[in-house]
Design an enzyme around this catalytic site. Structure first.
Site, PDB file in Angstrom:
ATOM      1  N   VAL A  11       0.876  -1.163   0.000  1.00 40.06           N
ATOM      2  CA  VAL A  11       0.000   0.000   0.000  1.00 40.06           C
ATOM      3  C   VAL A  11       0.913   1.213   0.000  1.00 40.06           C
ATOM      4  O   VAL A  11       1.644   1.459   0.960  1.00 40.06           O
ATOM      5  CB  VAL A  11      -0.923   0.009   1.238  1.00 40.06           C
ATOM      6  CG1 VAL A  11      -1.795   1.244   1.236  1.00 40.06           C
ATOM      7  CG2 VAL A  11      -1.764  -1.264   1.278  1.00 40.06           C
ATOM      8  N   ASP A  12       0.905   1.932  -1.091  1.00 40.92           N
ATOM      9  CA  ASP A  12       1.788   3.078  -1.225  1.00 40.92           C
ATOM     10  C   ASP A  12       1.223   3.995  -2.291  1.00 40.92           C
ATOM     11  O   ASP A  12       0.320   3.618  -3.033  1.00 40.92           O
ATOM     12  CB  ASP A  12       3.195   2.617  -1.614  1.00 40.92           C
ATOM     13  CG  ASP A  12       4.280   3.585  -1.166  1.00 40.92           C
ATOM     14  OD1 ASP A  12       3.978   4.789  -1.033  1.00 40.92           O
ATOM     15  OD2 ASP A  12       5.411   3.143  -0.950  1.00 40.92           O
ATOM     16  N   THR A  13       1.760   5.183  -2.361  1.00 38.12           N
ATOM     17  CA  THR A  13       1.327   6.125  -3.396  1.00 38.12           C
ATOM     18  C   THR A  13       2.297   6.088  -4.559  1.00 38.12           C
ATOM     19  O   THR A  13       3.455   5.712  -4.413  1.00 38.12           O
ATOM     20  CB  THR A  13       1.284   7.564  -2.852  1.00 38.12           C
ATOM     21  OG1 THR A  13       2.598   7.939  -2.429  1.00 38.12           O
ATOM     22  CG2 THR A  13       0.310   7.691  -1.705  1.00 38.12           C
TER      23      THR A  13
END
EC number: 3.4.21.-
Length: 62
Positions: free
Chosen positions: A20-22
Site C-alpha cells: 500500500v503506497d502512493t
C-alpha cells in the site's frame, strides 16, 4: 564473505504480499510479470491525484 545461499525452493509458496503506497506506475515495463495482479485504487475525494515522485514504484520493485 560467502556467496552461497541455501534456501527451500518452495519458500513463500502460497503466500501473498500487499503493498500500500502512493505513486505506483503500474504500466512500468519492469512489472510485466505482475501485470494482472497489480490493483490500483484511488481513495481521493479530489479525483485522480498524480504523485510525481512515484515512491510506490520503488517500493514495489524491491
Amino acid at each position: 564473505g560467502s556467496t552461497s545461499y541455501i534456501y527451500d525452493t518452495s519458500a513463500g509458496s502460497g503466500t501473498y504480499a500487499y503493498i500500500v503506497d502512493t505513486g505506483i506506475i503500474t504500466s512500468h515495463n519492469g512489472f510485466n510479470w505482475a501485470a494482472n495482479d497489480i490493483i490500483s485504487k484511488s481513495y481521493s475525494n479530489y479525483g485522480t491525484v498524480l504523485d510525481i515522485f512515484a515512491p510506490g514504484t520503488s517500493v514495489l520493485s524491491s
